[in-house]
Each structure stands twice: as structure tokens, then as C-alpha cells.
Design a protein around this motif. Structure first.
Motif, PDB file in Angstrom:
ATOM      1  N   GLU A 244       0.823  -1.204   0.000  1.00 36.18           N
ATOM      2  CA  GLU A 244       0.000   0.000   0.000  1.00 36.18           C
ATOM      3  C   GLU A 244       0.864   1.264   0.000  1.00 36.18           C
ATOM      4  N   HIS A 245       0.344   2.291  -0.626  1.00 36.00           N
ATOM      5  CA  HIS A 245       0.895   3.658  -0.602  1.00 36.00           C
ATOM      6  C   HIS A 245       2.093   3.877  -1.529  1.00 36.00           C
ATOM      7  N   GLY A 246       2.904   2.841  -1.751  1.00 36.20           N
ATOM      8  CA  GLY A 246       4.014   3.007  -2.670  1.00 36.20           C
ATOM      9  C   GLY A 246       5.350   3.254  -1.992  1.00 36.20           C
ATOM     10  N   VAL A 291       0.969  -2.745  -6.408  1.00 36.56           N
ATOM     11  CA  VAL A 291       1.091  -1.559  -5.547  1.00 36.56           C
ATOM     12  C   VAL A 291      -0.205  -0.764  -5.638  1.00 36.56           C
ATOM     13  N   THR A 292      -0.683  -0.297  -4.476  1.00 37.56           N
ATOM     14  CA  THR A 292      -1.877   0.550  -4.461  1.00 37.56           C
ATOM     15  C   THR A 292      -1.473   2.009  -4.281  1.00 37.56           C
ATOM     16  N   SER A 293      -1.853   2.822  -5.248  1.00 36.63           N
ATOM     17  CA  SER A 293      -1.599   4.265  -5.198  1.00 36.63           C
ATOM     18  C   SER A 293      -2.675   4.932  -4.341  1.00 36.63           C
ATOM     19  N   THR A 294      -2.231   5.708  -3.355  1.00 36.15           N
ATOM     20  CA  THR A 294      -3.184   6.388  -2.452  1.00 36.15           C
ATOM     21  C   THR A 294      -2.765   7.848  -2.277  1.00 36.15           C
ATOM     22  N   LEU A 295      -2.621   8.552  -3.382  1.00 40.62           N
ATOM     23  CA  LEU A 295      -2.022   9.893  -3.320  1.00 40.62           C
ATOM     24  C   LEU A 295      -2.819  10.880  -2.476  1.00 40.62           C
ATOM     25  N   LYS A 351       5.823   1.432 -15.975  1.00 31.46           N
ATOM     26  CA  LYS A 351       6.660   1.279 -17.169  1.00 31.46           C
ATOM     27  C   LYS A 351       7.389  -0.062 -17.151  1.00 31.46           C
ATOM     28  N   ALA A 352       7.752  -0.510 -15.941  1.00 36.87           N
ATOM     29  CA  ALA A 352       8.480  -1.777 -15.804  1.00 36.87           C
ATOM     30  C   ALA A 352       7.554  -2.992 -15.818  1.00 36.87           C
ATOM     31  N   GLY A 353       6.240  -2.734 -15.988  1.00 40.57           N
ATOM     32  CA  GLY A 353       5.294  -3.855 -16.059  1.00 40.57           C
ATOM     33  C   GLY A 353       4.596  -4.156 -14.747  1.00 40.57           C
ATOM     34  N   GLY A 354       4.728  -3.275 -13.764  1.00 33.56           N
ATOM     35  CA  GLY A 354       4.080  -3.486 -12.463  1.00 33.56           C
ATOM     36  C   GLY A 354       2.591  -3.187 -12.514  1.00 33.56           C
ATOM     37  N   LEU A 355       1.834  -3.885 -11.653  1.00 32.82           N
ATOM     38  CA  LEU A 355       0.385  -3.671 -11.587  1.00 32.82           C
ATOM     39  C   LEU A 355       0.090  -2.602 -10.535  1.00 32.82           C
ATOM     40  N   LEU A 356      -0.341  -1.431 -11.009  1.00 26.50           N
ATOM     41  CA  LEU A 356      -0.669  -0.312 -10.121  1.00 26.50           C
ATOM     42  C   LEU A 356      -2.185  -0.186 -10.006  1.00 26.50           C
ATOM     43  N   MET A 357      -2.664  -0.073  -8.758  1.00 25.07           N
ATOM     44  CA  MET A 357      -4.108   0.044  -8.508  1.00 25.07           C
ATOM     45  C   MET A 357      -4.333   1.327  -7.712  1.00 25.07           C
ATOM     46  N   PHE A 358      -5.586   1.608  -7.375  1.00 19.36           N
ATOM     47  CA  PHE A 358      -5.802   2.863  -6.632  1.00 19.36           C
ATOM     48  C   PHE A 358      -6.799   2.680  -5.507  1.00 19.36           C
ATOM     49  N   GLY A 359      -6.717   3.590  -4.545  1.00 21.33           N
ATOM     50  CA  GLY A 359      -7.662   3.560  -3.432  1.00 21.33           C
ATOM     51  C   GLY A 359      -7.629   4.861  -2.658  1.00 21.33           C
ATOM     52  N   GLN A 393      -7.906   3.240 -16.063  1.00 21.14           N
ATOM     53  CA  GLN A 393      -7.545   1.807 -16.073  1.00 21.14           C
ATOM     54  C   GLN A 393      -6.959   1.387 -14.722  1.00 21.14           C
ATOM     55  N   ILE A 394      -6.104   2.222 -14.158  1.00 22.53           N
ATOM     56  CA  ILE A 394      -5.519   1.942 -12.835  1.00 22.53           C
ATOM     57  C   ILE A 394      -6.642   1.806 -11.807  1.00 22.53           C
ATOM     58  N   ALA A 395      -7.691   2.618 -11.997  1.00 25.57           N
ATOM     59  CA  ALA A 395      -8.792   2.663 -11.031  1.00 25.57           C
ATOM     60  C   ALA A 395      -9.901   1.654 -11.312  1.00 25.57           C
ATOM     61  N   SER A 396      -9.751   0.862 -12.363  1.00 22.64           N
ATOM     62  CA  SER A 396     -10.830  -0.090 -12.672  1.00 22.64           C
ATOM     63  C   SER A 396     -10.256  -1.475 -13.009  1.00 22.64           C
ATOM     64  N   LEU A 397      -9.788  -1.648 -14.245  1.00 15.81           N
ATOM     65  CA  LEU A 397      -9.376  -2.994 -14.665  1.00 15.81           C
ATOM     66  C   LEU A 397      -8.213  -3.552 -13.844  1.00 15.81           C
ATOM     67  N   ASN A 398      -7.274  -2.690 -13.449  1.00 16.57           N
ATOM     68  CA  ASN A 398      -6.110  -3.203 -12.719  1.00 16.57           C
ATOM     69  C   ASN A 398      -6.506  -3.832 -11.383  1.00 16.57           C
TER      70      ASN A 398
END
Ligand SMILES: [Zn+2]
Length: 463
Positions: A244-246, A291-295, A351-359, A393-398
């Protein structure tokens, strides 16, 4: 005497108007066996460019057709809606949601917002919410059941139980694990109660985290973490599924870091293009750690919105304004710097192929409210260089991919569940338009966001 009588009468009438009893009906704006959303712009959640003048046919709660409006054959008897100039995006998949909010005034207690937050998430377009830790596991698990049974409005919920935390936590509501066996028993028990996943926290040891991961994986459940005592690469080696958070929460670049100990603070002087960070990124990608982005939770003074203040109870609003003011120029500059740094990592990770999600993570100083904070995250992702369709996409499909639910949710495609957000605007041109939500479809039933938000006016902070 008269006052007492009045109080009793009031209590009786409140009981009669239990806000959980009316169910979803007062908030539903569109409900028909077959619905056609005509002439819409579609952003499908896969990262593809928007497509103009489309029609989406919803039948039996699923997307039966999506394609050019001119080619759509609309079944007789369908409820036809001309939605020219609107954009339809997939129902959002929030991966760091909570049903609690800080009590405020600098007291590290968090109050369950079991009535207001599910409504705010749904109103903001979050149709699937994976929580990322709870301080009242039974409440969260029961609220999920109530929503699924149609007794109250809210997103589809996946409850993450935690915190897997050791001694030293700042928050007295958290458990204090004794050892690895204690961590294993924690997972065993809450899995038996319906936990979907687990959350590790800042003072967990490697042994406890490893035991929890082994126990969870044996039950096909996942573990995520907001870590400090354990570094990201250590956690990846132990088999953690999600962080979480990055990278701004990774302590492994701190030269004073001791094993199993959360350092006081860690400098953010790492270089995203340097060998150390690149090695960490490669490590996370090869271990398939999402990784979940929680900016939004790092922002302590975002632009102030009327809908935000309106949702807060008077006391919560006062506490918030004081906290916001107290952070001052220095606090604001620090939060901007942290977000910028984190965005550099998130761009490189993707860019490196990581799966980024959001919350959302509605904690911090209270700036990131359920749902509204998710929308703010989309703006911040775009401010950091992601395109609007990438951010969506980060906020849905990922998130759907991580959850193993991409065959059902996360993008707009025939056969998927009709979880859709109708927006009165074009977020591909201006991402802030994601706030202009007109209808939220969950399994093909349309909810009115204005009614949901109005129903919790002044309620956040209370319940
Ligand atoms: Zn959180």
C-alpha cells in the motif's frame, strides 16, 4: 418531565426511521429489465482511447451489447436513455478503502462510518471496494452482508481484516501480535469469519508477516501491507501480494534501518532511476507484487469543496479545518514533495510492467473522504503524467485483475456485470469531470449520487 417525554418520543421515532431499513429503493433512479444507454462516449477501462457515439444495452444486470449507436439493435420494451455528451466509464474498483475516519483533534482514534461511507463510495462511482484494514472487523463483515442483501446502499465489498501489528503502534485500536503463531491464529480465525484478505502494518516482524502470508495463501486469501518494520524487498521475498501507498513508505533505502524495527523517519533522497530503486522495482514486478496508489491521503490541504464540508458533522468540519490550518505552508510543501516523489515511482513501476491500482485511504488529516478521495486520486495520477484513460484503467481494470475478477468487472465489455458510471462530461479531456457523476449502475441498477450524498449530509464523523 416534558423534556424526558420528548426525548423518549424522539428516540422512538428515530428507531422507526432506522436508516438501514429502507434499503436501496429511495436511492434508485433507473431500474428496468432492459436499459439502453444511447449515444454515449465510452472509456472502457482497458486504457484504450475513448470511443464516441456508442450504445450500451444492459439486460439482467449484465452488459449485453456495447458498440456503435448506429449498429445497436435495441430490444423492444427497453428503457431507452439518450445520454448524448455523457461519458460512461467502468464502475471503479477501490483497493484501499476503509469504513472509518479519524475522530479528529489529534486523537489517534478512528470512528466507524458504517452508514455514510458505503453511500459516499457508491455515489462517487466505486462499485467494488476492497477495504484495506479495519478496526471493527465484525462491523465491516456485517455491513458487507447488509449491502449484499439489499438492506442498505453501498459498493460490493471485500473485507480486509487487519491489522497484523506488533507493539509500538500509534493507534490503540490495533491488535498487538505476540509472535508468529499469534499471527497465524489471527488469520485462521478471521478467515473463518469471512475475511477476504489481510493487512499487515508498521510494526509487524518478518516472522509474523511470513506466518500470516503462509496461512492466508493456504486458504487462497491475499495479504497486503502498509509496512515500515519490514522492507518492500523483504516482504516480496516472503510472498506478500500487494503493498500500500508506494515507495515513499519503503524503509529499505534508510541506511539506519534495523531488521524488524520501524525507523523514526526515512529520507526520500532516493533516485527513481538509480540502481537501488530500479532493483526494488524489478524485484516487485518479478514477484508479481501489486502496488496501491493512495495519493490523496498524503495531501493535507487539497482544494476545499462545498460537498466535502457539507458531508461532515459540524464538529468534524471544525476539527478538520483546524488540522488543515495547522499543517501550514511547510506541511503543504512537504505533502506536495511526497506526492511528486511517489508519482515518479508509480510511473517507473508501471513502465516496468508493475500492476498499479488505486484507493482512497480516508485517514491522514481527514482530507481524503470516502469516494471523493478516490476521485481526487484520479486527478493526482493525471497531474503526475498518466493519461486520463491510463488513470481510469488503474482505477478499474487493474484492481479487477488483482482480485481475479477481471472476467466479471473492471472494464466495459459484453458479458460483464453492468457496473458503470455515467458522467456528465468528458474526463478524457478534463479528468476533474469524474466528479460529475450522474448515475452509478451496480449490477444494472442505477443509483442517484445526489440522493446518496444528500442522505449523509452532516453525518461523516458520527457514523
Ligand atoms: Zn489505510
Amino acid at each position: 418531565m416534558r423534556h424526558l417525554l420528548l426525548a423518549v418520543l424522539c428516540a422512538a421515532s428515530l428507531a422507526a426511521q432506522n436508516p438501514f431499513t429502507p434499503g436501496n429503493a429511495p436511492f434508485i433512479s433507473v431500474d428496468a429489465p432492459v436499459i439502453a444507454l444511447e449515444h454515449v462516449r465510452v472509456i472502457d477501462g482497458t486504457g484504450a482511447a475513448p470511443v464516441e457515439d456508442q450504445t450500451i444495452v444492459i439486460s439482467g444486470g449484465r452488459i449485453q451489447f456495447v458498440g456503435a449507436a448506429a449498429k445497436a439493435s435495441i430490444p423492444a420494451g427497453a428503457r431507452r436513455m439518450d445520454l448524448s455528451n455523457r461519458t460512461v466509464i467502468p464502475g471503479l474498483v477501490g483497493m484501499h478503502e476503509h469504513l472509518f475516519y479519524p475522530s479528529g483533534a489529534g486523537i489517534p482514534l478512528y470512528i466507524e462510518q458504517g452508514m455514510s461511507f458505503p453511500r459516499l463510495y457508491l455515489a462517487s462511482g466505486i462499485t467494488t471496494a476492497r477495504t484495506a484494514g479495519t478496526l471493527e472487523p465484525y462491523t465491516d463483515l456485517n455491513l458487507k452482508k447488509m449491502i449484499d442483501a439489499g438492506r442498505m446502499p453501498g459498493p460490493k465489498m471485500l473485507i480486509t481484516v487487519g491489522y497484523l501489528e506488533g507493539p509500538g503502534s500509534f493507534a490503540p485500536q490495533m491488535p498487538e501480535l505476540k509472535d508468529a503463531e499469534d499471527a497465524r491464529r489471527f488469520v485462521e480465525y478471521w478467515a473463518s469469519q469471512g475475511a477476504h484478505s489481510f493487512k499487515a502494518y508498521m510494526h509487524v516482524t518478518r516472522a509474523e508477516l511470513g506466518a500470516a502470508i503462509t496461512e492466508a495463501h493456504a486458504r487462497h486469501l491475499t495479504v497486503t501491507g502498509h509496512l515500515c518494520s519490514v522492507g518492500f524487498r523483504e516482504a516480496a521475498a516472503l510472498g506478500i501480494d500487494n503493498l500500500e501507498h508506494g515507495l515513499i513508505e519503503d524503509t529499505e533505502f534508510n541506511p539506519r534501518k534495523q531488521p524488524d524495527v520501524c525507523p523514526q523517519s526515512s529520507p526520500l533522497d532516493w533516485d527513481v532511476n538509480g540502481e537501488a530503486v530500479q532493483t526494488t522495482i524489478r524485484d516487485l514486478v518479478s514477484h508479481k507484487v501489486a502496488v496501491t496508489s493512495t495519493l490523496a491521503v498524503f495531501e493535507n490541504a487539497p482544494p476545499l469543496e462545498a460537498r466535502f464540508i457539507d458531508a461532515l458533522s459540524p464538529t468534524a468540519a471544525l476539527n478538520y479545518m483546524v488540522a488543515r490550518d495547522r499543517s501550514g505552508e511547510q506541511g503543504r510543501a512537504r505533502s506536495e514533495m511526497r506526492i511528486k516523489k511517489e508519482l515518479e515511482f508509480e510511473r517507473a513501476f508501471v513502465k516496468a510492467g508493475g500492476l498499479l491500482m488505486f484507493g482512497c485511504d480516508p485517514t491522514g488529516n481527514g482530507s481524503a473522504l470516502a469516494g471523493f478521495g478516490d476521485q481526487r486520486n484520479l486527478e493526482l495520477l493525471v497531474s503526475g503524467g498518466f493519461t486520463p484513460v491510463e488513470a481510469i484503467q488503474i482505477a478499474s481494470l487493474n484492481g479487477a485483475k488483482f482480485l481475479g475478477m477481471a472476467d466479471k468487472i473492471g472494464s466495459i465489455a459484453e458479458g460483464k456485470q453492468a457496473d458503470l458510471v455515467v458522467i456528465d462530461g468528458n474526463p478524457a479531456r478534463q479528468i476533474a469531470d469524474v466528479k460529475k457523476v450522474e448515475i452509478v449502475f451496480k449490477d444494472g441498477v442505477g443509483y442517484d449520487p445526489a440522493k446518496l450524498i444528500l442522505s449523509v449530509r452532516g453525518a461523516v464523523g458520527l457514523h
